[in-house]
Design an enzyme around this catalytic site. Structure first.
Site, PDB file in Angstrom:
ATOM      1  CD1 TRP A 159     -17.405 -65.382 -20.003  1.00 51.74           C
ATOM      2  CD2 TRP A 159     -16.118 -67.187 -19.685  1.00 51.74           C
ATOM      3  NE1 TRP A 159     -17.711 -65.909 -18.764  1.00 51.74           N
ATOM      4  CE2 TRP A 159     -16.929 -67.006 -18.538  1.00 51.74           C
ATOM      5  CE3 TRP A 159     -15.219 -68.255 -19.697  1.00 51.74           C
ATOM      6  CZ2 TRP A 159     -16.875 -67.866 -17.437  1.00 51.74           C
ATOM      7  CZ3 TRP A 159     -15.165 -69.104 -18.610  1.00 51.74           C
ATOM      8  CH2 TRP A 159     -15.982 -68.907 -17.496  1.00 51.74           C
ATOM      9  CG  ASN A 160     -18.079 -71.628 -21.745  1.00 50.79           C
ATOM     10  OD1 ASN A 160     -18.628 -70.915 -22.572  1.00 50.79           O
ATOM     11  ND2 ASN A 160     -18.646 -72.709 -21.246  1.00 50.79           N
ATOM     12  CE  LYS A 183     -23.164 -59.301 -24.876  1.00 51.18           C
ATOM     13  NZ  LYS A 183     -21.843 -59.782 -24.413  1.00 51.18           N
ATOM     14  CD  GLU A 186     -18.729 -58.549 -21.405  1.00 53.79           C
ATOM     15  OE1 GLU A 186     -19.314 -58.922 -22.436  1.00 53.79           O
ATOM     16  OE2 GLU A 186     -19.236 -58.611 -20.284  1.00 53.79           O
ATOM     17  CD  GLU A 258     -25.912 -74.183 -23.444  1.00 57.54           C
ATOM     18  OE1 GLU A 258     -25.804 -74.399 -22.212  1.00 57.54           O
ATOM     19  OE2 GLU A 258     -24.956 -73.998 -24.188  1.00 57.54           O
ATOM     20  CG  LEU A 259     -30.036 -70.234 -19.357  1.00 55.81           C
ATOM     21  CD1 LEU A 259     -31.270 -69.859 -18.565  1.00 55.81           C
ATOM     22  CD2 LEU A 259     -29.354 -69.001 -19.914  1.00 55.81           C
ATOM     23  CB  CYS A 292     -22.963 -75.370 -19.595  1.00 57.38           C
ATOM     24  SG  CYS A 292     -22.868 -75.769 -21.335  1.00 57.38           S
ATOM     25  CD  GLU A 389     -22.654 -73.910 -14.180  1.00 60.20           C
ATOM     26  OE1 GLU A 389     -23.208 -72.795 -14.222  1.00 60.20           O
ATOM     27  OE2 GLU A 389     -22.467 -74.621 -15.168  1.00 60.20           O
TER      28      GLU A 389
END
Ligand code: NAD
Length: 484
Positions: A159-160, A183, A186, A258-259, A292, A389
Site C-alpha cells: 500500500w505504500n 493482488k 486491500e 522485497e520485504l 522500505c 522497522e
C-alpha cells in the site's frame, strides 16, 4: 486549503478484473477503503470468491500460452502503449494515490513518473532477452541455451507506493512473456485497477493480467497452492513474506521477496554536513517515512552530532503536514491506523528508555492518521525503534566515535535492504560501501530505485531483485536444447 488546492475526482470504482471482465456486486462480501487524511470511506471493495480465483487461474493459464508466443517487439509495444495512456491519465491516477494513501499530489506525480520510467525500461528490455550457444559435441550439432518465461505469476503489491510497486511487477512479467494475477493491498486497490485498465485499453489480451482483491489469506493460499502458478513476487512485511515463501516452497516454485528494511545512515565527521542534511530531511519524511528504503537510524560521528541533530530538528519542525490535495502540504497522513499505533508505541518506548524527543512525537488532530514529523536523539540500541522497522516519519539519532563501531551497529539487525554513508574520504567511502550489509548502498546520496539498477535486499529484507536486467530475469527460466 490554499488557493492552488486541487479538487480530486471521485475514487475509482472497485471490481475484480478477470479475463477481461469487471466483476463486482453479485453477493460478494465487501469491505471499506478509507481516506487516511480524514478516515472517511471512499469506496467499497468487493472480495474475490473462490470461484473468482479459480476463474482467474484458468484465464491466466490460457492467456500464458498465447502471450508467450507473442513476439517480444509486440509485447514491448503494448507495454509502451499502456505507458502512453497512463501518462495521459496521470491526474486521475495521482488523485487515486492521494485518496487511498494520503500522499501529497507532488509525491503522487513523482511516483507516477517513476512507475512510467520503470515500465518503459521493462518494455525496452523485452527486446533484449538473449540466450547463448555453446560448442556442440557433435560435428553438425547445436547446443543452445535459451531463456523462457517462467509461467503464470502470482504477484502481491503493498500500500505504500502502490502504483510503482504494481506497475514494475506487471511490466517486467509481461516483458518476459508471463501472465500475471495481481493482488494489490486491500487498502489501495484503486490505483492498481487504473493501471490494469490502461493495459487493457493498450490491447493486452484478456487474461494476461488479472487483478483480484479481497481477503489476502484466501487469495494467496488459493493462488500459490494452484499448480497453474509458477512464480511468486511479493513486496510487503517480512512476516507475510516468510509465510508466502513457505507456501511457495511447498510447490517448489521461485519467489522474489522485497520485504522490510531499517536503513542505517552513517554520517562521518568529514562529511559535507549541509549537503547531507539537504538530502536527509526530505528523504526521511518522503511518503511520511513509509518506505522500505527510508533513512532510519542516523549514526552521527561525535564531532558533528550536536550540529546535525539541531539542524535536522529545525528543518523537520517546519514541515507542513496536511491533506495531500492542499498545495502547501509537504507531508501527508500515515496510510492507516496501524502506523499511527506503531508511531505511538515506538516513540513512547524510546523516550521511556532515555531518548530525547527534539521535535514532534504526537498525533495531529483526532481524525484520520496524521502524525508530526518526529526526531528522537540519543536513542539507545535496545530501544524498540532501533530494532523494529518504524515505517513512519520518525528519525532516530545516535552517536558514534569509531567507524568500525558504526559499521557493526549498522549491521547488527537482520534487515539489509538500503544503507547510506556520508564522507568526503574516498578510503572511508570504499570501506563503508564494502562493509554495510545491504542490497543497496548509497554513498553521499539517497538516490535508489532507478529502473536500470537492481532493487532488492539481503538477510530478512528478502531475496531476488526488481528493476535492472535482474528484474526481468526474475520471470525467466533457462532451457538447454542439444541438437545431436
Ligand atoms: P500487515 O501485516 O498488516 O500486512 C499488510 C499487507 O500484507 C497487505 O498488503 C496485505 O494484503 C498483505 N498480506 C497480509 N497477509 C497476507 C497473506 N496471508 N497473503 C498475502 N498478502 C498478505 O503489515 P502493515 O501494517 O501493512 O505493514 C507493516 C510493515 O510492512 C512495515 O513495517 C514494513 O516493514 C512492511 N512493508 C514493506 C513494504 C515494502 O515496500 N517492502 C511495503 C509495505 C509494508
Amino acid at each position: 486549503m490554499t488557493a492552488q488546492a486541487h479538487t480530486p475526482r471521485a475514487y475509482t470504482p472497485l471490481y475484480q478484473w478477470i479475463d477481461g471482465q469487471k466483476l463486482a456486486g453479485e453477493g460478494r462480501d465487501t469491505s471499506p477503503v478509507l481516506n487516511p487524511f480524514d478516515g472517511s470511506v471512499i469506496g467499497e471493495m468487493p472480495h474475490a470468491t473462490v470461484a473468482d480465483l479459480e476463474a482467474a487461474l484458468d484465464s491466466s493459464d490460457r492467456a500464458f500460452k498465447l502471450w508467450r508466443a507473442v513476439p517480444a517487439w509486440e509485447r514491448s509495444a503494448i507495454i509502451l502503449k499502456a505507458v502512453a495512456l497512463l501518462r495521459e491519465r496521470s491526474q486521475a491516477l495521482a488523485d487515486a494515490l492521494t485518496l487511498e494513501v494520503g500522499k501529497p499530489q507532488f509525491e503522487a506525480h513523482m511516483e507516477i513518473g517513476l512507475t512510467l520510467d520503470s515500465m518503459t525500461w521493462c518494455a525496452e528490455e523485452a527486446k533484449r532477452i538473449y540466450g547463448r550457444t555453446v560448442e556442440s559435441r557433435s560435428p553438425h550439432g547445436r547446443a543452445i541455451i535459451s531463456r523462457e518465461p517462467v509461467g503464470p505469476v502470482a504477484a502481491f503489491s503493498p500500500w505504500n507506493v502502490p502504483a510503482l510497486l504494481t506497475g514494475r511487477k506487471i511490466a517486467a512479467a509481461l516483458a518476459a512473456g508471463c501472465s500475471m494475477i495481481l493482488k494489490p493491498s486491500e487498502e489501495t486497490p484503486g490505483s492498481c485497477l487504473l493501471i490494469a485498465e490502461a493495459f487493457a485499453d493498450a490491447g493486452l489480451p484478456a487474461g494476461v493480467l488479472n487483478v483480484v482483491i479481497g481477503d489476502p489469506d484466501l487469495i494467496s493460499r488459493t493462488l500459490i497452492g494452484s499448480k497453474i502458478i509458477r512464480k511468486v513476487s511479493f513486496t510487503g512485511p517480512t512476516p507475510v513474506g516468510k509465510h508466502l515463501a513457505v507456501l511457495a516452497a511447498q510447490r517448489v516454485i521461485p519467489v522474489t521477496m522485497e520485504l522490510g528494511g531499517h536503513a542505517p545512515v552513517i554520517v562521518c565527521d568529514d562529511a559535507d554536513i549541509a549537503a547531507t542534511l539537504a538530502g536527509s530531511v526530505p528523504n526521511k519524511y518522503f511518503n511520511a517515512g513509509q518506505s522500505c528504503i527510508a533513512p532510519t537510524r542516523f549514526y552521527l560521528q561525535d564531532a558533528i552530532y550536536d550540529q546535525f541533530v539541531e539542524q535536522f530538528t529545525a528543518a523537520a519542525s517546519t514541515i507542513v503536514v496536511g491533506s495531500g490535495f492542499d498545495a502547501a502540504t509537504q507531508m501527508g497522513p500515515l496510510a492507516n491506523a496501524r502506523r499511527l499505533e506503531a508511531m505511538e508505541r515506538h516513540v513512547n518506548d524510546a523516550v521511556a528508555r532515555g531518548a530525547a524527543l527534539t521535535t514532534g512525537g504526537h498525533r495531529i488532530g483526532n481524525r484520520g492518521f496524521l502524525w508530526q514529523p518526529t526526531v528522537l536523539a540519543d536513542v539507545p540500541e535496545d530501544a524498540l525503534i532501533m530494532n523494529d522497522e518504524p515505517f513512519g516519519p520518525v528519525a532516530v539519532m545516535a552517536r558514534f566515535s569509531d567507524i568500525d563501531e558504526a559499521i557493526a551497529r549498522a549491521n547488527r539487525l537482520e534487515f539489509g535492504l538500503g544503507g547510506y554513508a556520508f564522507t568526503r574520504s574516498t578510503a572511508r567511502a570504499a570501506k563503508l560501501a564494502d562493509s554495510i550489509e545491504a542490497g543497496m548502498v548509497g554513498i553521499n546520496t539517497f538516490a535508489m530505485g532507478m529502473p536500470e539498477a537492481p532493487f532488492g535486499g539481503v538477510k530478512q529484507s528478502g531475496y531476488g531483485s526488481e528493476n535492472g536486467t535482474e528484474g526481468i530475469d526474475a520471470y525467466l527460466v533457462t532451457k538447454f536444447a542439444n541438437y545431436g
